[in-house]
Design an enzyme around this catalytic site. Sequence first.
Site, PDB file in Angstrom:
ATOM      1  N   ASP A   1      43.000  -4.502 110.700  1.00 42.36           N
ATOM      2  CA  ASP A   1      44.271  -4.997 110.193  1.00 42.36           C
ATOM      3  C   ASP A   1      44.032  -5.673 108.842  1.00 42.36           C
ATOM      4  OD1 ASP A   1      47.066  -5.572 110.401  1.00 42.36           O
ATOM      5  OD2 ASP A   1      46.555  -7.629 110.950  1.00 42.36           O
TER       6      ASP A   1
ATOM      7  N   ASP B   1      46.826  -8.187 106.914  1.00 44.87           N
ATOM      8  CA  ASP B   1      47.429  -9.518 106.809  1.00 44.87           C
ATOM      9  C   ASP B   1      46.860 -10.453 107.863  1.00 44.87           C
ATOM     10  OD1 ASP B   1      49.450  -9.176 104.675  1.00 44.87           O
ATOM     11  OD2 ASP B   1      50.300  -7.702 106.049  1.00 44.87           O
TER      12      ASP B   1
ATOM     13  N   ASP C   1      44.518  -9.779 114.258  1.00 44.18           N
ATOM     14  CA  ASP C   1      44.825 -11.188 114.503  1.00 44.18           C
ATOM     15  C   ASP C   1      46.078 -11.399 115.335  1.00 44.18           C
ATOM     16  OD1 ASP C   1      46.483 -10.274 112.285  1.00 44.18           O
ATOM     17  OD2 ASP C   1      47.041 -12.380 112.036  1.00 44.18           O
TER      18      ASP C   1
END
Length: 365
Positions: A25, A27, A228
């Site tokens: 990922d 961001d 996250d």
Amino acid sequence: MTKEIATVSGLAEPLIARYRGLICDLDGVVYRGAAAVPHAVETVTRLTADGVPVVFATNNASRSPEGVGDHLRGIGLAPGGWSVVNSSQAAAAYLAQRLARGGRVYAVGGPGVAHALAEAGLTPVRVAELEDAPVEAVVQGLGIDITWTELAAVGRVVEGGATWVATNLDLTLPTPYGKAPGNGALVALVQTATSAEPNVVGKPQRALFDLARSRLGSAPQDTLVCGDLLHTDIEGANAAGLDSLFVLSGSSRLRDLALAERPLRPTYVAADVGGLLAPALAVPGLSAAHLLELGPGGVPLIPRADDPGSGNGLGNGNGNGLGNGALLQAVVATAWAARDEGRPVSDDAGSWEGIERRLGLVQPP
């Protein structure tokens, strides 16, 4: 993979040595806004230099993969060994299988939405062009300049029979200033004015994971996902049959992880993406000997630096995030074991934030 990466710091093999490809990922994992997350650039550079292919898969549909690539190079990531796929591309692929080539699609969001549609052989249409001819579908993705007029038009064309595709349903997006509304929040606004439900292609749906894995050329058992967000990265990885590393450098916090139900539980946990280069045990596989004592308030008790503890050999690390990795795994495993046995686990945010500080975990600004 080279012998060098398999013996980092003279310890047992690092986590990434178990896999042939990484889906990562962006961001909250690699960057927050314009700034790199600590250890991210160094870690990815090390991986690609040692021949580990990386595909960055993001639900953020506002930019084209080329634009994201420029961002990554701008924070210091060396070119080569990595590529970018986003949920706009997954949405375009979904519609390309259902519409004739050149089909008109209302594109809502940043430039990445229209770019992906054109790349897939479809015709992106902006709100000012809707009166020219009908559209067959709508793709709604994130964009910082989306207007009320554009959102109102989504509801209008969807009620008229157009296929509605949402790139993702992330409610929030991490920024250097904290959480901001994500695409899911904007989709929810449209849903208040229509009875339709969007077709979602981004994480946690497997379409984006399949697209990323096709770029890697790796089998499911040889692919690791790093993210996250429990409800997108981790839930999606589990649904796609992929192992996952959850990092605490983004939106989801330790409390969220400790209270996670089974479909949201990752294989591994770490403070940040640097955990890929550290030895790690699968959290669900930790034995009872590695678990901590659960305090009367339902919070795992962290041993002091000078406390030999109960013989689990965990100690309190050296405060740099890497040394506390085993202790972090033990905290999470202790909470999961207690929940699975029906014992109460604290949901007090302050208590879990205190554990994060004790472990020296990276905190988003």
